[in-house]
Enzyme design. Structure first.
Site, short mmCIF file in Angstrom:
data_model
loop_
_atom_site.label_atom_id
_atom_site.label_comp_id
_atom_site.label_asym_id
_atom_site.label_seq_id
_atom_site.Cartn_x
_atom_site.Cartn_y
_atom_site.Cartn_z
N THR A 33 -4.70 43.20 -18.29
CA THR A 33 -4.44 41.88 -18.87
C THR A 33 -4.36 40.77 -17.82
OG1 THR A 33 -2.04 42.18 -18.75
CG2 THR A 33 -3.15 42.91 -20.78
N HIS A 48 -4.82 48.70 -7.77
CA HIS A 48 -4.78 49.39 -9.06
C HIS A 48 -6.12 50.07 -9.33
CE1 HIS A 48 -1.00 48.42 -11.30
NE2 HIS A 48 -0.87 47.60 -10.28
#
Length: 173
Positions: A33, A48
């Site tokens: 997001t 990530h």
């Protein structure tokens, strides 16, 4: 199963969510997001990405989270959303209260009907002092209300502290 993993910054919540996704044994789609706007956030995103298995699918959606969840959820699939508070921030920055309400309502309305395994990651911001700025107070309040409503709809809720899971609701990990 619907899972909500809460924790502070660098608490291990994303790593825990990723481990839970792997343990599901299902194909995983990672729903990011974030909308990186600076080099520090770009670095976080890079870290990530490097940590995620290459076979995981990726969808980047900063605003229309409920629509993506409804379209992607399936009985034999795991969706990992990282994270709700970045999504909430994106909506708050639009400065459109109606859109914020509509998107939050859509997420909460669809959450209980989603098939498969759903893992929601979010930053627990309500453990500190009340912020001084109006926008920051709105963010903390909105995050707290969103977390309460999501926790009510999830079967498992975990608080990650220092990389350790504290079970708040549902079966142990």
């Amino acid at each position: 199963m619907r899972n909500l993993i809460l924790g502070g910054a660098r608490s291990g919540k994303s790593r825990l969510a990723e481990q839970l996704a792997v343990a599901s044994g299902l194909p995983v789609t990672y729903i990011a997001t974030s909308a990186p706007q600076d080099s520090e956030m770009n670095e976080r995103v890079r870290l990530h990405r490097e940590r995620r298995p290459a076979e995981w699918g990726l969808i980047e959606e900063p605003l229309a989270l409920a629509a993506v969840l409804r379209a992607q959820a399936a009985e034999q699939r795991c969706l990992l959303v990282d994270c709700l508070t970045l999504w909430l921030t994106n909506l708050l920055m639009l400065d459109d209260p109606q859109r914020l309400t509509e998107e939050c309502d859509a997420l909460l309305d669809c959450l209980e009907q989603l098939p498969g395994t759903i893992i929601l990651v979010s930053n627990e911001t309500g453990l500190g002092v009340v912020p001084m700025g109006e926008l920051t107070r709105r963010y903390v309040d909105a995050a707290g209300l969103l977390h309460q409503a999501a926790a009510e709809r999830c079967q498992r809720v975990v608080l990650s502290v220092a990389g350790l899971p504290l079970m708040l609701k549902g079966p142990a990990l």
